[in-house]
Design a protein around this motif. Structure first.
Motif, PDB file in Angstrom:
ATOM      1  N   ILE A 184       0.828  -1.201   0.000  1.00 11.68           N
ATOM      2  CA  ILE A 184       0.000   0.000   0.000  1.00 11.68           C
ATOM      3  C   ILE A 184       0.864   1.253   0.000  1.00 11.68           C
ATOM      4  CG2 ILE A 184      -1.531   1.348   1.493  1.00 11.68           C
ATOM      5  CD1 ILE A 184      -3.025  -1.162   2.081  1.00 11.68           C
ATOM      6  N   SER A 186       3.519   2.017  -1.445  1.00  9.19           N
ATOM      7  CA  SER A 186       4.007   2.506  -2.731  1.00  9.19           C
ATOM      8  C   SER A 186       2.893   2.540  -3.770  1.00  9.19           C
ATOM      9  CB  SER A 186       5.143   1.612  -3.214  1.00  9.19           C
ATOM     10  OG  SER A 186       4.666   0.288  -3.306  1.00  9.19           O
ATOM     11  N   SER A 187       1.647   2.611  -3.308  1.00 12.10           N
ATOM     12  CA  SER A 187       0.543   2.562  -4.259  1.00 12.10           C
ATOM     13  C   SER A 187      -0.254   3.851  -4.214  1.00 12.10           C
ATOM     14  CB  SER A 187      -0.387   1.405  -3.919  1.00 12.10           C
ATOM     15  OG  SER A 187      -1.122   1.757  -2.770  1.00 12.10           O
ATOM     16  N   ARG A 188      -1.276   3.868  -5.017  1.00 12.19           N
ATOM     17  CA  ARG A 188      -2.206   4.985  -5.089  1.00 12.19           C
ATOM     18  C   ARG A 188      -2.811   5.275  -3.720  1.00 12.19           C
ATOM     19  NH1 ARG A 188      -7.801   4.619  -6.011  1.00 12.19           N
ATOM     20  NH2 ARG A 188      -8.613   6.393  -7.164  1.00 12.19           N
ATOM     21  N   LEU A 189      -3.165   4.195  -3.016  1.00 10.47           N
ATOM     22  CA  LEU A 189      -3.801   4.334  -1.709  1.00 10.47           C
ATOM     23  C   LEU A 189      -2.850   4.968  -0.696  1.00 10.47           C
ATOM     24  CD1 LEU A 189      -6.122   3.685   0.175  1.00 10.47           C
ATOM     25  CD2 LEU A 189      -5.378   1.328   0.225  1.00 10.47           C
ATOM     26  N   ARG A 191      -0.174   6.763  -1.284  1.00 10.54           N
ATOM     27  CA  ARG A 191       0.108   8.164  -1.639  1.00 10.54           C
ATOM     28  C   ARG A 191      -1.029   9.064  -1.210  1.00 10.54           C
ATOM     29  NH1 ARG A 191       2.222   5.953  -6.298  1.00 10.54           N
ATOM     30  NH2 ARG A 191       0.252   6.257  -7.375  1.00 10.54           N
ATOM     31  N   ALA A 192      -2.267   8.568  -1.352  1.00 10.30           N
ATOM     32  CA  ALA A 192      -3.410   9.385  -0.937  1.00 10.30           C
ATOM     33  C   ALA A 192      -3.315   9.673   0.559  1.00 10.30           C
ATOM     34  CB  ALA A 192      -4.712   8.672  -1.267  1.00 10.30           C
ATOM     35  N   PHE A 194      -0.554   9.802   2.353  1.00 12.15           N
ATOM     36  CA  PHE A 194       0.523  10.772   2.564  1.00 12.15           C
ATOM     37  C   PHE A 194       0.030  12.161   2.227  1.00 12.15           C
ATOM     38  CE2 PHE A 194       3.524   7.103   1.391  1.00 12.15           C
ATOM     39  CZ  PHE A 194       3.476   6.632   2.689  1.00 12.15           C
ATOM     40  N   ALA A 195      -0.759  12.251   1.161  1.00 16.57           N
ATOM     41  CA  ALA A 195      -1.273  13.561   0.761  1.00 16.57           C
ATOM     42  C   ALA A 195      -2.145  14.140   1.864  1.00 16.57           C
ATOM     43  CB  ALA A 195      -2.063  13.437  -0.530  1.00 16.57           C
ATOM     44  N   ARG A 197      -1.865  13.489   4.973  1.00 17.94           N
ATOM     45  CA  ARG A 197      -0.968  13.855   6.061  1.00 17.94           C
ATOM     46  C   ARG A 197      -0.302  15.208   5.798  1.00 17.94           C
ATOM     47  NH1 ARG A 197       4.039  10.062   6.313  1.00 17.94           N
ATOM     48  NH2 ARG A 197       4.680  11.408   4.619  1.00 17.94           N
ATOM     49  N   ALA A 203      -4.760  17.834  -1.025  1.00 22.44           N
ATOM     50  CA  ALA A 203      -5.171  16.470  -1.336  1.00 22.44           C
ATOM     51  C   ALA A 203      -6.532  16.469  -2.021  1.00 22.44           C
ATOM     52  CB  ALA A 203      -5.216  15.623  -0.066  1.00 22.44           C
ATOM     53  N   VAL A 208      -8.393  13.528  -4.130  1.00 26.19           N
ATOM     54  CA  VAL A 208      -8.448  12.512  -3.077  1.00 26.19           C
ATOM     55  C   VAL A 208      -9.669  12.792  -2.205  1.00 26.19           C
ATOM     56  CG1 VAL A 208      -7.296  11.600  -1.040  1.00 26.19           C
ATOM     57  CG2 VAL A 208      -5.953  12.244  -3.028  1.00 26.19           C
TER      58      VAL A 208
ATOM     59  N   ASP B 217     -12.892  17.080  -4.481  1.00 19.55           N
ATOM     60  CA  ASP B 217     -12.271  15.997  -5.236  1.00 19.55           C
ATOM     61  C   ASP B 217     -13.116  15.596  -6.441  1.00 19.55           C
ATOM     62  OD1 ASP B 217     -13.707  14.969  -2.716  1.00 19.55           O
ATOM     63  OD2 ASP B 217     -13.703  13.207  -3.998  1.00 19.55           O
ATOM     64  N   PHE B 234       3.034  18.518  -1.499  1.00 21.48           N
ATOM     65  CA  PHE B 234       3.216  17.508  -0.454  1.00 21.48           C
ATOM     66  C   PHE B 234       4.716  17.453  -0.222  1.00 21.48           C
ATOM     67  CE2 PHE B 234      -0.480  16.158  -3.039  1.00 21.48           C
ATOM     68  CZ  PHE B 234      -1.435  16.607  -2.145  1.00 21.48           C
ATOM     69  N   LEU B 237       7.174  14.445   0.123  1.00 18.01           N
ATOM     70  CA  LEU B 237       7.182  13.420  -0.928  1.00 18.01           C
ATOM     71  C   LEU B 237       8.064  13.872  -2.088  1.00 18.01           C
ATOM     72  CD1 LEU B 237       3.400  12.472  -1.115  1.00 18.01           C
ATOM     73  CD2 LEU B 237       5.142  11.633   0.424  1.00 18.01           C
ATOM     74  N   LEU B 245       0.281  11.762  -7.507  1.00 19.54           N
ATOM     75  CA  LEU B 245      -0.945  12.049  -6.755  1.00 19.54           C
ATOM     76  C   LEU B 245      -1.946  12.773  -7.636  1.00 19.54           C
ATOM     77  CD1 LEU B 245       0.224  12.682  -3.192  1.00 19.54           C
ATOM     78  CD2 LEU B 245      -1.923  11.616  -3.804  1.00 19.54           C
ATOM     79  N   HIS B 248      -4.215  10.561  -9.236  1.00 24.16           N
ATOM     80  CA  HIS B 248      -5.115   9.828  -8.335  1.00 24.16           C
ATOM     81  C   HIS B 248      -6.543   9.768  -8.871  1.00 24.16           C
ATOM     82  CE1 HIS B 248      -6.305   8.258  -4.389  1.00 24.16           C
ATOM     83  NE2 HIS B 248      -7.449   8.844  -4.667  1.00 24.16           N
ATOM     84  N   THR B 251      -7.192   7.246 -11.720  1.00 24.38           N
ATOM     85  CA  THR B 251      -6.903   5.828 -11.525  1.00 24.38           C
ATOM     86  C   THR B 251      -7.952   5.259 -10.580  1.00 24.38           C
ATOM     87  OG1 THR B 251      -5.375   6.506  -9.791  1.00 24.38           O
ATOM     88  CG2 THR B 251      -4.422   5.928 -11.905  1.00 24.38           C
ATOM     89  N   ALA B 253      -7.474   1.780  -8.906  1.00 26.60           N
ATOM     90  CA  ALA B 253      -7.061   0.583  -8.161  1.00 26.60           C
ATOM     91  C   ALA B 253      -7.525   0.705  -6.712  1.00 26.60           C
ATOM     92  CB  ALA B 253      -5.545   0.441  -8.198  1.00 26.60           C
ATOM     93  N   ILE B 258      -4.510  -3.654  -4.953  1.00 24.36           N
ATOM     94  CA  ILE B 258      -3.148  -3.273  -4.581  1.00 24.36           C
ATOM     95  C   ILE B 258      -2.482  -4.372  -3.766  1.00 24.36           C
ATOM     96  CG2 ILE B 258      -1.818  -1.671  -3.161  1.00 24.36           C
ATOM     97  CD1 ILE B 258      -4.065   0.417  -3.928  1.00 24.36           C
ATOM     98  N   VAL B 259      -3.210  -4.864  -2.751  1.00 25.92           N
ATOM     99  CA  VAL B 259      -2.618  -5.854  -1.854  1.00 25.92           C
ATOM    100  C   VAL B 259      -2.364  -7.175  -2.573  1.00 25.92           C
ATOM    101  CG1 VAL B 259      -3.086  -7.256   0.164  1.00 25.92           C
ATOM    102  CG2 VAL B 259      -3.482  -4.820   0.242  1.00 25.92           C
ATOM    103  N   GLU B 269      -0.346   1.486 -12.051  1.00 23.42           N
ATOM    104  CA  GLU B 269       0.733   2.139 -11.308  1.00 23.42           C
ATOM    105  C   GLU B 269       1.863   2.553 -12.262  1.00 23.42           C
ATOM    106  OE1 GLU B 269       0.659   2.893  -8.126  1.00 23.42           O
ATOM    107  OE2 GLU B 269       2.707   3.691  -8.087  1.00 23.42           O
TER     108      GLU B 269
END
Lengths: 318, 402
Positions: A184, A186-189, A191-192, A194-195, A197, A203, A208, B217, B234, B237, B245, B248, B251, B253, B258-259, B269
């Motif tokens: 997660i 390193s994924s879209r989720l 990153r969202a 982190f955004a 945060r 965001a 997001v 959004d 951000f 990052l 982002l 985002h 996309t 996913a 993802i998992v 990705e």
């Protein structure tokens, strides 16, 4: 490249680590063997907890002071289901995780608009609420009498009664949780999160949906906590409200602060250092001073804040 | 208009008002942006330009006014107070319905409620539910339909109860099971069916009736990208992650994809990394992919913000003082960048204090002062407008200039 990115990709990093952990139960340690293995298992439980907590304060930047609530919730869900229905670990564990996620969402939904300190206070209160219910609802949880005689973990109908089996089992769950959070991150989720945060308004402006991503984080974090609790109940075979005191929340928070907020390897390292250390101090210190180990603990954190405020393995590179 | 080809109206703001308590920051501003156009928005400090931008992408909710973008209405035509009332009564309604359902079913406490009191309680609850639904009728005919359905259902249930209560006088909790089929009145089925039908067939109309305020959004997904006056990156990052982002909203996913590392999620990705790198190259940051956003030089941060907004594939880009704090070379680069964005078919609405930049870029300019629109037109027209000179330089100066 941060260590977190290399966890599952760099063979030079994970193969030696995996080998070291796998041989641990078989090292000749004589009479200390069972004890070391117990501490190692406990460390792995705390690693899972640290990874789970890390999702909320580390990834989405909301301070959570009540993680032990979900730990206790998971432990009691699993413990009671096992005692009453003798269900298999592999049924009880997902149910406990789901129950954790459910309450995580329930706690999260009304607190979406709260920030920083206010959120922290709510998490603290909610966790105390869970523990209070556990302590007082005798008909459900037996309250201060605790729940004894919980069956040991099992797999395919076979009971895992050897210490090394429990060790491997929690190692498996640790691996599972690690996989989830690393993927997660390193994924879209991720990153969202982190955004959220970094800057909620920015965001929103990149599309997001802040509310729903916070909810996902709460659910995942609580589910992982409950999972650890469920394993803990089946492994320790006895649960009691006193095991889930507020202090535990702070301890778990310390692990990730120590390792570096938001850093996965940091959370692991924090648990790896601090949990065995507390156990070691329990042996080294004389009995009447055994609670003084928390003092040293506090000192470590103070020095950390002085010399490495971002933790041992900080996320940000300067 | 320099022969620029412009399309149909993309963004239309009509009489937008934004009040903060007693202060009116934006007073009945109307403005439109056509596809492919570069429109400037200028005005002295505190004129309400940024607040207006915030209204456009729902960072702030306008007090009144209409904003339509690419055929979507962004702002509810119902006052926030009313919609709050409706929301609250809806919530209460749902809670009460939870109480009401077991009553109708009579499953939970049959021995208590198979009585006349039950019918009374039910009727009172039903009446209260109807009362709660009342504000709905303010909106559109469909809600009156909903109301009628609820009245009917509640009525049928009540009659059904009254009719059948003697049948169940001997029923106790433990021998209830054979009676289940009897206990579920047809009216409940009717209720469920009507709700499902309502939702299925009326969802767009429900949304329209409530004239929802779109969230920021959602607006981004519709195609409004923006940058901020005080850069909002951000900052911990990397530059690439910042722009990723931006992808985002394009996309989809989810957690499980993802998992489980499903092929689709992995492809997406890679795809978004590629598109993000492309956006960074477009603004001239192709070499700074892995640098931390917060440690980039100021001018690069501005461009990174533009790259992030571009990654959302906007139809309209809102730039809030992009040249602030830039030296002449950098602002010249910015002018070419905005031109290139415009050539890529993206409409640009730009707030700027640097007159050289704005006069150079804009096809049309709107001028705000104290929240009011005081002038609009081509750069030449605006430059010679007496009101604009007055706003910027003071009345006296304007007189001597004329």
């Amino acid at each position: 490249m941060h260590l977190d990115d290399r966890l599952f990709t760099d063979k030079k990093l994970y193969l030696p680590l995996l080998a070291a952990v796998l041989v641990l139960p078989w090292l000749p340690m004589g009479i200390a063997g069972p004890y070391v293995l117990r501490v190692a298992t406990l460390t792995l439980v705390y690693m899972v907890l640290a990874l789970g907590l890390n999702v909320v304060p580390g990834f989405t930047g909301l301070l959570d002071l009540g993680y032990v609530g979900f730990f206790g919730l998971g432990a009691y869900t699993a413990g009671l289901l096992t005692v009453h229905y003798q269900w298999s670990l592999w049924l009880v564990l997902p149910l406990a995780a789901l129950n954790g996620a459910f309450w995580g969402i329930l706690r999260g939904a009304p607190t979406l608009r709260l920030s920083d300190d206010y959120f922290a206070i709510v998490t603290f209160g909610f966790s105390e609420l869970i523990i209070l219910v556990i302590r007082n609802e005798l008909w459900l949880t037996r309250g201060p009498m605790g729940v004894p005689g919980i069956a040991q973990p099992d797999i395919f109908g076979k009971v895992l009664d050897q210490p090394w089996q429990a060790f491997y089992l929690i190692l498996f769950f640790l691996f599972l949780v690690l996989w989830v959070v690393v993927k997660i991150r390193s994924s879209r989720l991720g990153r969202a999160w982190f955004a959220v945060r970094e800057d909620e308004i920015a965001a929103e402006c990149v599309g997001v949906n802040v509310a729903s991503y916070k909810i996902i984080a709460f659910a995942l974090s609580a589910a992982i906590g409950a999972l650890a609790g469920a394993f803990y109940a089946r492994w320790f075979r006895f649960i009691h409200p006193d095991m889930f005191k507020f202090w535990e929340s702070i301890l778990i928070l310390c692990l990730i602060v120590f390792g570096g907020m938001g850093s996965i390897t940091g959370a692991l390292l924090g648990a790896l250092i601090l949990i065995p250390l507390t156990e070691l101090l329990r042996i080294v210190l004389p009995a009447e001073l055994s609670n003084a180990r928390y003092l040293l603990f506090g000192l470590i954190i103070v020095f950390m804040m002085r010399w490495r405020p971002a933790g041992l393995l900080p996320v940000e590179k300067e | 208009m320099a022969g620029r080809k412009t399309g149909e109206i993309l963004l239309k703001a009509h009489n937008v008002v934004k009040k903060f308590g007693g202060l009116t920051a934006v007073k009945e501003v109307s403005l439109d942006v056509r596809a492919g156009e570069i429109v400037g928005l200028i005005g002295p400090n505190g004129a309400g330009k940024t607040t207006f931008f915030n209204c456009l992408n729902a960072i702030a909710v306008p007090t009144s006014g209409e904003i339509t973008f690419a055929g979507h209405s962004l702002v509810s035509q119902i006052s926030p107070a009313t919609s709050r009332l409706v929301f609250r009564s809806g919530l209460l309604f749902a809670l009460l319905s939870l109480l009401w359902l077991p009553l109708v079913l009579g499953v939970v406490w049959p021995e208590t409620f198979f009585r006349l009191e039950a019918v009374l309680a039910l009727s009172i609850l039903a009446l209260f539910r109807i009362y709660l639904l009342r504000p709905l009728s303010l909106f559109r005919p469909w809600s009156r339909l909903l109301l009628i359905i609820f009245v009917l259902v509640d009525g049928i249930c009540a009659v059904n109860w009254l009719w059948r209560s003697p049948e169940f006088s001997e029923v106790s909790f433990f021998n209830l099971f054979p009676f289940y089929p009897l206990l579920v009145p047809g009216s409940l089925l009717l209720l469920l069916a009507s709700l499902v039908l309502l939702l299925l067939f009326n969802l767009p109309r429900v949304k329209e009736a409530f004239g929802q305020h779109l969230r920021a959004d959602v607006i981004t997904r519709l195609g409004i990208g923006r940058t901020f006056q005080n850069i909002r990156l951000f900052s911990s990052l990397s530059a690439l992650d910042n722009v990723k982002l931006g992808r985002h909203c394009r996309t989809r996913a989810n957690f499980f994809g993802i998992v489980l590392a499903l092929p689709q999620a992995r492809k997406e990705e890679l795809d978004s990394a590629e598109k993000a790198a492309e956006c960074l190259r477009f603004v001239g940051l192709g070499k700074q992919l892995v640098s931390r956003a917060g440690s980039l030089p100021y001018g690069d941060q501005r461009r990174l913000e533009i790259a992030r907004a571009l990654a959302t594939e906007p139809k309209l880009l809102l730039l809030d003082e992009p040249a602030a704090g830039m030296n002449p070379t950098e602002s010249a680069e910015l002018i070419t960048l905005v031109r290139r964005i415009s050539q890529a078919g993206i409409a640009v609405l730009i707030i700027e204090h640097d007159m050289k930049v704005i006069m150079n870029l804009a096809d049309r300019i709107y001028v705000l002062d104290h929240g009011e629109l005081i002038a609009s037109g081509t750069p030449v027209e605006v430059r010679s407008n007496a009101k604009v000179i007055e706003a910027y330089l003071g009345a006296q100066h304007a007189a001597s200039e004329a």
